[in-house]
Structure formats: C-alpha cells, structure tokens
Write a protein that holds these residues in place. Structure first.
Motif, PDB file in Angstrom:
ATOM      1  N   SER A  47       0.839  -1.190   0.000  1.00 20.89           N
ATOM      2  CA  SER A  47       0.000   0.000   0.000  1.00 20.89           C
ATOM      3  C   SER A  47       0.874   1.239   0.000  1.00 20.89           C
ATOM      4  O   SER A  47       2.025   1.206   0.432  1.00 20.89           O
ATOM      5  N   SER A  48       0.306   2.346  -0.477  1.00 20.93           N
ATOM      6  CA  SER A  48       0.986   3.633  -0.425  1.00 20.93           C
ATOM      7  C   SER A  48       0.582   4.422   0.824  1.00 20.93           C
ATOM      8  O   SER A  48       1.022   5.555   1.008  1.00 20.93           O
ATOM      9  N   THR A  49      -0.246   3.829   1.658  1.00 24.67           N
ATOM     10  CA  THR A  49      -0.761   4.496   2.855  1.00 24.67           C
ATOM     11  C   THR A  49       0.073   4.115   4.058  1.00 24.67           C
ATOM     12  O   THR A  49       0.125   2.939   4.427  1.00 24.67           O
ATOM     13  N   LYS A  50       0.695   5.085   4.684  1.00 22.89           N
ATOM     14  CA  LYS A  50       1.627   4.783   5.777  1.00 22.89           C
ATOM     15  C   LYS A  50       0.931   4.150   6.979  1.00 22.89           C
ATOM     16  O   LYS A  50       1.553   3.360   7.701  1.00 22.89           O
ATOM     17  N   GLU A  51      -0.339   4.420   7.157  1.00 21.75           N
ATOM     18  CA  GLU A  51      -1.057   3.862   8.312  1.00 21.75           C
ATOM     19  C   GLU A  51      -1.226   2.349   8.199  1.00 21.75           C
ATOM     20  O   GLU A  51      -1.534   1.684   9.195  1.00 21.75           O
ATOM     21  N   ARG A  52      -1.030   1.798   7.032  1.00 23.63           N
ATOM     22  CA  ARG A  52      -1.172   0.347   6.843  1.00 23.63           C
ATOM     23  C   ARG A  52       0.096  -0.423   7.212  1.00 23.63           C
ATOM     24  O   ARG A  52       0.103  -1.647   7.157  1.00 23.63           O
ATOM     25  N   TYR A  53       1.148   0.291   7.548  1.00 24.88           N
ATOM     26  CA  TYR A  53       2.416  -0.360   7.871  1.00 24.88           C
ATOM     27  C   TYR A  53       2.595  -0.442   9.373  1.00 24.88           C
ATOM     28  O   TYR A  53       2.429   0.541  10.101  1.00 24.88           O
ATOM     29  N   HIS A  54       2.958  -1.637   9.824  1.00 24.15           N
ATOM     30  CA  HIS A  54       3.016  -1.902  11.259  1.00 24.15           C
ATOM     31  C   HIS A  54       4.405  -1.709  11.844  1.00 24.15           C
ATOM     32  O   HIS A  54       4.547  -1.479  13.041  1.00 24.15           O
ATOM     33  N   TYR A  55       5.420  -1.859  11.002  1.00 26.17           N
ATOM     34  CA  TYR A  55       6.787  -1.830  11.495  1.00 26.17           C
ATOM     35  C   TYR A  55       7.598  -0.824  10.684  1.00 26.17           C
ATOM     36  O   TYR A  55       7.463  -0.748   9.459  1.00 26.17           O
ATOM     37  N   TRP A  56       8.460  -0.099  11.402  1.00 27.53           N
ATOM     38  CA  TRP A  56       9.260   0.966  10.785  1.00 27.53           C
ATOM     39  C   TRP A  56      10.704   0.895  11.261  1.00 27.53           C
ATOM     40  O   TRP A  56      10.969   0.538  12.411  1.00 27.53           O
ATOM     41  N   GLY A  57      11.592   1.282  10.370  1.00 28.32           N
ATOM     42  CA  GLY A  57      12.976   1.446  10.761  1.00 28.32           C
ATOM     43  C   GLY A  57      13.189   2.835  11.344  1.00 28.32           C
ATOM     44  O   GLY A  57      12.261   3.646  11.422  1.00 28.32           O
ATOM     45  N   GLN A  58      14.436   3.114  11.708  1.00 27.02           N
ATOM     46  CA  GLN A  58      14.766   4.379  12.359  1.00 27.02           C
ATOM     47  C   GLN A  58      15.058   5.488  11.349  1.00 27.02           C
ATOM     48  O   GLN A  58      15.145   6.661  11.708  1.00 27.02           O
ATOM     49  N   GLY A  59      15.232   5.118  10.088  1.00 25.41           N
ATOM     50  CA  GLY A  59      15.461   6.103   9.041  1.00 25.41           C
ATOM     51  C   GLY A  59      16.923   6.316   8.711  1.00 25.41           C
ATOM     52  O   GLY A  59      17.807   6.106   9.556  1.00 25.41           O
ATOM     53  N   THR A  60      17.193   6.714   7.484  1.00 23.13           N
ATOM     54  CA  THR A  60      18.543   7.053   7.045  1.00 23.13           C
ATOM     55  C   THR A  60      18.464   8.337   6.223  1.00 23.13           C
ATOM     56  O   THR A  60      17.566   8.502   5.393  1.00 23.13           O
ATOM     57  N   GLN A  61      19.379   9.249   6.486  1.00 18.14           N
ATOM     58  CA  GLN A  61      19.341  10.563   5.854  1.00 18.14           C
ATOM     59  C   GLN A  61      19.935  10.504   4.448  1.00 18.14           C
ATOM     60  O   GLN A  61      21.040   9.974   4.245  1.00 18.14           O
ATOM     61  N   VAL A  62      19.209  11.084   3.513  1.00 18.54           N
ATOM     62  CA  VAL A  62      19.708  11.269   2.154  1.00 18.54           C
ATOM     63  C   VAL A  62      19.684  12.773   1.862  1.00 18.54           C
ATOM     64  O   VAL A  62      18.638  13.409   1.984  1.00 18.54           O
ATOM     65  N   THR A  63      20.838  13.308   1.506  1.00 21.55           N
ATOM     66  CA  THR A  63      20.948  14.724   1.188  1.00 21.55           C
ATOM     67  C   THR A  63      21.525  14.873  -0.210  1.00 21.55           C
ATOM     68  O   THR A  63      22.602  14.325  -0.497  1.00 21.55           O
ATOM     69  N   VAL A  64      20.819  15.598  -1.058  1.00 20.01           N
ATOM     70  CA  VAL A  64      21.251  15.789  -2.437  1.00 20.01           C
ATOM     71  C   VAL A  64      21.536  17.276  -2.640  1.00 20.01           C
ATOM     72  O   VAL A  64      20.634  18.108  -2.514  1.00 20.01           O
ATOM     73  N   SER A  65      22.774  17.596  -2.940  1.00 25.74           N
ATOM     74  CA  SER A  65      23.150  18.997  -3.153  1.00 25.74           C
ATOM     75  C   SER A  65      23.041  19.346  -4.637  1.00 25.74           C
ATOM     76  O   SER A  65      23.250  18.499  -5.506  1.00 25.74           O
ATOM     77  N   SER A  66      22.762  20.605  -4.905  1.00 23.37           N
ATOM     78  CA  SER A  66      22.586  21.042  -6.301  1.00 23.37           C
ATOM     79  C   SER A  66      23.901  21.506  -6.904  1.00 23.37           C
ATOM     80  O   SER A  66      24.898  21.658  -6.232  1.00 23.37           O
TER      81      SER A  66
END
Length: 123
Positions: free
Chosen positions: A104-123
C-alpha cells in the motif's frame, strides 16, 4: 515483532545514485510487503515505493517513477531502494516499513518501521 534497520544514506550531488538497504530481523520476512517512505523537514512522511511479499508487484510515487527501483531478497531478509538521477528535492530521511497486509501507499497500513537514514542531495 519485526525490527528494521536502514543503511546506505549519505550526501551526494544532483544526478548521482545511492542504494538504500533495509535489513529485517524476522524469519518470516517473505510474508511481509515492504515499502519505502521519506520525510523532509517540515513535511509529512510520504510514500516512495512498495513491493509485494514475493516481489512480483511494485508501485512507485510519480515523483520517483523511472528513477528509483525497489527490490527485495527474501533469502537475505533485505529490501533495497536503488535511487538514480537524484534531485535536491529527494533530500529527506528515508524509512523502510513492513506490513503483513497487501502492499500500500498508505503509511497507516504499515506496522513496522525502521529508524530512518538521511539522504541529502546537493545542487
């Protein structure tokens, strides 16, 4: 309980590529649909891509279609997001998520999440 750990984020220039990985702790990984979401500062968490438990079905947000590819390796309990032709607007914290339900594209349907990883794109 499923624990998810993302890796692979970093600082890159516009046009570069990055590959994010998500390692899952569960032995039943093959039964979970997986997804990637992202959240930029001051914005809502938004859908990026999802893949079915067996990998046959994928879906992408229009903003990344043709540039990003989601995949999974059920033998290694991992999901990945290959990101090509990165743009500054792709800058965000990227999260992987798992659901025992259908993809699904709906975040409420997901039960488990990671802590996240930062992606930074410079111009």
């Amino acid at each position: 309980q499923v624990q998810l750990v993302e890796s692979g984020g970093g600082l890159v220039q516009a046009g570069d590529s990055l590959r994010l990985s998500c390692a899952a702790s569960t032995l039943t990984f093959r039964y979970y649909a997986m997804a990637w979401f992202r959240q930029a500062p001051g914005k809502e968490r938004e859908f990026v891509a999802t893949i079915s438990s067996g990998g046959a079905y994928t879906n992408y947000d229009d903003s990344v279609k043709g540039r990003f590819t989601i995949s999974r390796d059920n033998a290694k309990n991992t999901a990945s997001l290959q990101m090509n032709s990165l743009k500054p607007e792709d800058t965000a914290v990227y999260y992987c998520a798992a659901t025992a339900s259908v993809p699904s594209s709906t975040k409420e349907r997901y039960h488990y999440w990671g802590q996240g990883t930062q992606v930074t794109v410079s111009s």
